[in-house]
Scaffold this motif. Structure first.
Motif, PDB file in Angstrom:
ATOM      1  N   GLY A 129      50.407  42.673  31.459  1.00 36.36           N
ATOM      2  CA  GLY A 129      51.791  43.105  31.536  1.00 36.36           C
ATOM      3  C   GLY A 129      52.421  43.023  32.904  1.00 36.36           C
ATOM      4  N   LYS A 130      51.645  42.770  33.942  1.00 36.85           N
ATOM      5  CA  LYS A 130      52.189  42.711  35.296  1.00 36.85           C
ATOM      6  C   LYS A 130      51.833  41.374  35.936  1.00 36.85           C
ATOM      7  CE  LYS A 130      51.737  47.701  36.027  1.00 36.85           C
ATOM      8  NZ  LYS A 130      51.135  48.755  36.885  1.00 36.85           N
ATOM      9  N   PRO A 131      52.774  40.779  36.695  1.00 36.75           N
ATOM     10  CA  PRO A 131      52.420  39.569  37.457  1.00 36.75           C
ATOM     11  C   PRO A 131      51.278  39.886  38.408  1.00 36.75           C
ATOM     12  CG  PRO A 131      54.791  39.932  37.459  1.00 36.75           C
ATOM     13  CD  PRO A 131      54.179  41.172  36.900  1.00 36.75           C
ATOM     14  N   HIS A 132      50.324  38.986  38.463  1.00 37.96           N
ATOM     15  CA  HIS A 132      49.108  39.254  39.224  1.00 37.96           C
ATOM     16  C   HIS A 132      48.754  38.016  40.032  1.00 37.96           C
ATOM     17  CE1 HIS A 132      45.288  41.388  39.935  1.00 37.96           C
ATOM     18  NE2 HIS A 132      44.721  40.189  39.865  1.00 37.96           N
ATOM     19  N   ALA A 133      48.739  38.145  41.349  1.00 39.86           N
ATOM     20  CA  ALA A 133      48.440  37.015  42.230  1.00 39.86           C
ATOM     21  C   ALA A 133      47.025  37.130  42.769  1.00 39.86           C
ATOM     22  CB  ALA A 133      49.427  36.971  43.386  1.00 39.86           C
ATOM     23  N   THR A 134      46.310  36.027  42.768  1.00 41.92           N
ATOM     24  CA  THR A 134      44.965  35.992  43.326  1.00 41.92           C
ATOM     25  C   THR A 134      44.819  34.778  44.233  1.00 41.92           C
ATOM     26  OG1 THR A 134      44.082  34.709  41.480  1.00 41.92           O
ATOM     27  CG2 THR A 134      43.958  37.096  41.294  1.00 41.92           C
ATOM     28  N   ILE A 135      43.880  34.867  45.152  1.00 45.50           N
ATOM     29  CA  ILE A 135      43.451  33.689  45.907  1.00 45.50           C
ATOM     30  C   ILE A 135      42.167  33.187  45.271  1.00 45.50           C
ATOM     31  CG2 ILE A 135      42.568  32.805  48.083  1.00 45.50           C
ATOM     32  CD1 ILE A 135      44.278  34.655  49.566  1.00 45.50           C
ATOM     33  N   LEU A 136      42.131  31.915  44.960  1.00 51.82           N
ATOM     34  CA  LEU A 136      40.939  31.299  44.404  1.00 51.82           C
ATOM     35  C   LEU A 136      40.280  30.435  45.469  1.00 51.82           C
ATOM     36  CD1 LEU A 136      42.367  30.036  40.975  1.00 51.82           C
ATOM     37  CD2 LEU A 136      41.466  32.302  41.538  1.00 51.82           C
ATOM     38  N   ASP A 137      38.963  30.547  45.596  1.00 51.14           N
ATOM     39  CA  ASP A 137      38.261  29.611  46.453  1.00 51.14           C
ATOM     40  C   ASP A 137      37.935  28.357  45.640  1.00 51.14           C
ATOM     41  OD1 ASP A 137      35.952  30.108  44.942  1.00 51.14           O
ATOM     42  OD2 ASP A 137      35.155  31.543  46.387  1.00 51.14           O
ATOM     43  N   GLN A 138      37.259  27.410  46.265  1.00 52.58           N
ATOM     44  CA  GLN A 138      37.040  26.127  45.594  1.00 52.58           C
ATOM     45  C   GLN A 138      36.224  26.286  44.312  1.00 52.58           C
ATOM     46  OE1 GLN A 138      36.337  22.820  48.189  1.00 52.58           O
ATOM     47  NE2 GLN A 138      34.829  21.914  46.815  1.00 52.58           N
ATOM     48  N   HIS A 139      35.203  27.128  44.354  1.00 50.08           N
ATOM     49  CA  HIS A 139      34.390  27.359  43.161  1.00 50.08           C
ATOM     50  C   HIS A 139      35.237  27.940  42.039  1.00 50.08           C
ATOM     51  CE1 HIS A 139      31.012  28.560  40.624  1.00 50.08           C
ATOM     52  NE2 HIS A 139      31.543  29.772  40.589  1.00 50.08           N
TER      53      HIS A 139
ATOM     54  N   VAL B  90      39.834  34.685  35.017  1.00 52.02           N
ATOM     55  CA  VAL B  90      40.100  35.560  36.153  1.00 52.02           C
ATOM     56  C   VAL B  90      40.570  36.905  35.637  1.00 52.02           C
ATOM     57  CG1 VAL B  90      41.440  35.864  38.252  1.00 52.02           C
ATOM     58  CG2 VAL B  90      40.721  33.580  37.559  1.00 52.02           C
ATOM     59  N   ALA B  91      39.949  37.971  36.130  1.00 47.77           N
ATOM     60  CA  ALA B  91      40.364  39.305  35.732  1.00 47.77           C
ATOM     61  C   ALA B  91      41.778  39.564  36.211  1.00 47.77           C
ATOM     62  CB  ALA B  91      39.414  40.340  36.324  1.00 47.77           C
ATOM     63  N   ARG B  92      42.623  40.158  35.363  1.00 49.74           N
ATOM     64  CA  ARG B  92      44.007  40.405  35.749  1.00 49.74           C
ATOM     65  C   ARG B  92      44.592  41.545  34.922  1.00 49.74           C
ATOM     66  NH1 ARG B  92      42.678  35.545  34.174  1.00 49.74           N
ATOM     67  NH2 ARG B  92      43.216  34.792  32.117  1.00 49.74           N
ATOM     68  N   SER B  93      45.637  42.141  35.409  1.00 52.98           N
ATOM     69  CA  SER B  93      46.250  43.269  34.737  1.00 52.98           C
ATOM     70  C   SER B  93      47.229  42.785  33.687  1.00 52.98           C
ATOM     71  CB  SER B  93      46.975  44.155  35.755  1.00 52.98           C
ATOM     72  OG  SER B  93      46.081  44.644  36.720  1.00 52.98           O
TER      73      SER B  93
ATOM     74  N   LEU C 140      46.640  29.679  45.601  1.00 59.31           N
ATOM     75  CA  LEU C 140      47.342  30.870  45.127  1.00 59.31           C
ATOM     76  C   LEU C 140      47.585  30.694  43.638  1.00 59.31           C
ATOM     77  CD1 LEU C 140      50.118  31.920  47.682  1.00 59.31           C
ATOM     78  CD2 LEU C 140      48.232  33.312  46.812  1.00 59.31           C
ATOM     79  N   ALA C 141      47.157  31.663  42.858  1.00 54.32           N
ATOM     80  CA  ALA C 141      47.348  31.626  41.412  1.00 54.32           C
ATOM     81  C   ALA C 141      48.125  32.869  40.999  1.00 54.32           C
ATOM     82  CB  ALA C 141      46.006  31.569  40.690  1.00 54.32           C
ATOM     83  N   VAL C 142      49.143  32.680  40.177  1.00 53.61           N
ATOM     84  CA  VAL C 142      49.929  33.799  39.662  1.00 53.61           C
ATOM     85  C   VAL C 142      49.750  33.834  38.155  1.00 53.61           C
ATOM     86  CG1 VAL C 142      52.214  34.833  39.439  1.00 53.61           C
ATOM     87  CG2 VAL C 142      51.600  33.626  41.540  1.00 53.61           C
ATOM     88  N   TRP C 143      49.463  35.029  37.636  1.00 51.03           N
ATOM     89  CA  TRP C 143      49.181  35.218  36.213  1.00 51.03           C
ATOM     90  C   TRP C 143      50.220  36.141  35.591  1.00 51.03           C
ATOM     91  CZ3 TRP C 143      44.779  32.620  34.569  1.00 51.03           C
ATOM     92  CH2 TRP C 143      43.913  32.202  35.580  1.00 51.03           C
ATOM     93  N   GLN C 144      50.527  35.876  34.331  1.00 52.32           N
ATOM     94  CA  GLN C 144      51.330  36.794  33.519  1.00 52.32           C
ATOM     95  C   GLN C 144      50.519  37.054  32.259  1.00 52.32           C
ATOM     96  OE1 GLN C 144      54.483  38.272  34.074  1.00 52.32           O
ATOM     97  NE2 GLN C 144      53.863  39.450  32.271  1.00 52.32           N
ATOM     98  N   ASP C 145      50.012  38.281  32.155  1.00 53.04           N
ATOM     99  CA  ASP C 145      49.063  38.606  31.089  1.00 53.04           C
ATOM    100  C   ASP C 145      47.894  37.622  31.153  1.00 53.04           C
ATOM    101  OD1 ASP C 145      50.762  40.663  30.393  1.00 53.04           O
ATOM    102  OD2 ASP C 145      51.787  39.505  28.855  1.00 53.04           O
ATOM    103  N   HIS C 146      47.678  36.840  30.112  1.00 55.52           N
ATOM    104  CA  HIS C 146      46.543  35.918  30.086  1.00 55.52           C
ATOM    105  C   HIS C 146      46.945  34.485  30.411  1.00 55.52           C
ATOM    106  CE1 HIS C 146      43.862  38.987  28.595  1.00 55.52           C
ATOM    107  NE2 HIS C 146      44.749  39.299  27.678  1.00 55.52           N
ATOM    108  N   LYS C 147      48.146  34.287  30.927  1.00 54.46           N
ATOM    109  CA  LYS C 147      48.607  32.938  31.234  1.00 54.46           C
ATOM    110  C   LYS C 147      48.659  32.711  32.740  1.00 54.46           C
ATOM    111  CE  LYS C 147      51.430  32.151  27.103  1.00 54.46           C
ATOM    112  NZ  LYS C 147      50.527  31.097  26.575  1.00 54.46           N
ATOM    113  N   LEU C 148      48.185  31.555  33.151  1.00 47.98           N
ATOM    114  CA  LEU C 148      48.369  31.098  34.529  1.00 47.98           C
ATOM    115  C   LEU C 148      49.775  30.513  34.615  1.00 47.98           C
ATOM    116  CD1 LEU C 148      47.162  30.442  37.348  1.00 47.98           C
ATOM    117  CD2 LEU C 148      46.371  28.269  36.371  1.00 47.98           C
ATOM    118  N   ILE C 149      50.658  31.106  35.429  1.00 51.40           N
ATOM    119  CA  ILE C 149      52.059  30.689  35.433  1.00 51.40           C
ATOM    120  C   ILE C 149      52.483  30.009  36.736  1.00 51.40           C
ATOM    121  CG2 ILE C 149      52.716  32.428  33.731  1.00 51.40           C
ATOM    122  CD1 ILE C 149      53.964  34.068  36.014  1.00 51.40           C
TER     123      ILE C 149
END
Length: 405
Positions: free
Chosen positions: A19-29, A14-17, A72-81
């Motif tokens: 250094g910053k916490p980044h929240a995305t909504i993921l669909d089933q796919h 998932v593309a993400r920024s 709901l997925a929250v990312w920190q850099d390249h980690k799913l947190i």
């Protein structure tokens, strides 16, 4: 905090920024496109939840769930947190306002999000902020089957207090658990009544008169697959089979069981270790009489906690209580071995394991408004609607039970 309404999934990433916490909504796919990052989060979760691990979710989405599931997925850099699957319930309160519900099915008993212990508080705050942001279209949430004193909810509650959000808990009950304390003999004397111990000994002797009685345990390979088929056959031969609720009753539920509890591959994510890839493990215990299974128990183990999800026994031996004898054997194995630190019964209140095990955890449903813009009056109205709905359902259940008598 950055929010996006749609994630950009490329090769399972998932593309993400940075250094910053980044929240995305993921669909089933997009949920199913996750790989190593999901495995790593599960392996480092502040609280184990096998139902939100990759294998179990994949099996349910493939064969059980027909509703559109998002996460709901929250990312920190390249980690799913942080990771919280959910469904939308627009008609829960008659269409007045729709509610986001943590995802649950008839085959789950816990709905706490996966939260990375290495980022526990920041991940919890970021998750609640995303829930409040309107990213999902609603800031009203119902978290089902939450361990109210567990690590995940404790961090969420701290974040809730910091953000000044409101919540209400419903249908609180105690769920049986077993922790490592003392020897097996000490456990029997402390937690089982004298009559129960005498009954177990008497039934064991009766079965041993018919042949050798033993416990067999399987966790991998072809033997695990064979043990799973033994369980499915035993469950189908009993009352669940007659009522159509056994896992083998339909092709879909059988396929779910074989994927969730067996050795079927679920994909080949790259760059993950054997440890994280094997995070969710199945354990099947069989009580054998004359080398034939007469009782079976299916558990899934996440980290050092095993969840005892399913059990079945040969009803032709029901007067000898083979299911209880198997539970006694599992207690012995647990206390004498080192394969887990805690057993979770995955059961409702009043289960027989409460009379056999040595502890409980507090479980309940949490109604949460994740937006500060919802005034006390508005949240009070939501609480009234949910209370009324639950009371109506309980009244209906009692009326149906009365009619069946």
């Amino acid at each position: 905090m950055i929010y996006t309404r749609k994630s950009d999934v490329t090769a399972g990433r998932v593309a993400r920024s940075v250094g910053k916490p980044h929240a995305t909504i993921l669909d089933q796919h997009e949920i199913l496109a996750l790989g190593a990052e999901w495995e790593e989060l599960a392996a480092h979760a502040v609280q184990e939840n096998p139902y939100y691990t990759r294998r179990y979710v994949t099996a349910q989405l493939a064969y059980i769930e027909r509703r559109p599931v998002q996460a709901l997925a929250v990312w920190q850099d390249h980690k799913l947190i942080a990771f919280l699957p959910f469904v939308k319930d627009p008609w829960r309160w008659g269409g007045i306002v729709y509610v986001n519900k943590s995802w649950s099915t008839p085959y789950t008993t816990l709905s706490v999000p996966l939260i990375d212990a290495r980022f526990a508080q920041s991940a919890s705050t970021a998750l609640l902020s995303a829930m409040a942001s309107g990213l999902t279209g609603s800031s009203t949430w119902l978290l089902l089957d939450v361990t109210l004193k567990g690590s995940a909810f404790r961090h969420l509650h701290q974040a809730q207090t910091t953000l000044d959000l409101r919540s209400k808990t419903f249908d609180i009950f105690e769920r049986a658990t077993l922790s490592r304390s003392g020897t097996f003999d000490e456990h029997l004397k402390t937690h089982l009544s004298k009559n129960r111990r005498k009954s177990l000994n008497r039934n064991r002797r009766r079965l041993e008169e018919a042949g050798p009685l033993s416990l067999e345990t399987y966790t991998e390979g072809e033997k695990l697959e064979e043990a799973l088929q033994h369980f499915l056959r035993l469950e189908q031969s009993g009352w669940k089979g007659r009522s159509g609720t056994a896992l083998a009753s339909t092709p879909q539920t059988r396929a779910f069981a074989e994927m969730a509890f067996g050795n079927q591959p679920i994909g080949s994510p790259t760059n993950h270790t054997t440890e994280t890839a094997k995070y969710l493990e199945t354990r099947i215990d069989l009580l054998m009489l004359n080398d034939q299974p007469i009782a079976a128990s299916v558990s899934v183990q996440a980290g050092r906690t095993a969840f005892t999800l399913k059990s079945a026994f040969d009803e032709s031996y029901r007067h000898q209580s083979p299911g209880l004898l198997l539970e006694e054997a599992i207690i012995r194995s647990f206390l004498n071995g080192n394969w887990a630190d805690r057993l979770d019964s995955a059961a409702d209140a009043g289960h027989v394991l409460e009379t056999l095990w040595n502890g409980t955890i507090t479980v309940g449903d949490v109604l949460l408004t994740a937006s500060q813009s919802n005034a006390k009056f508005l949240f009070g109205a939501f609480t009234f609607l949910e209370t009324t709905r639950r009371m109506a359902r309980q009244t209906m259940k009692q009326a149906l039970r009365s009619l069946r008598r």
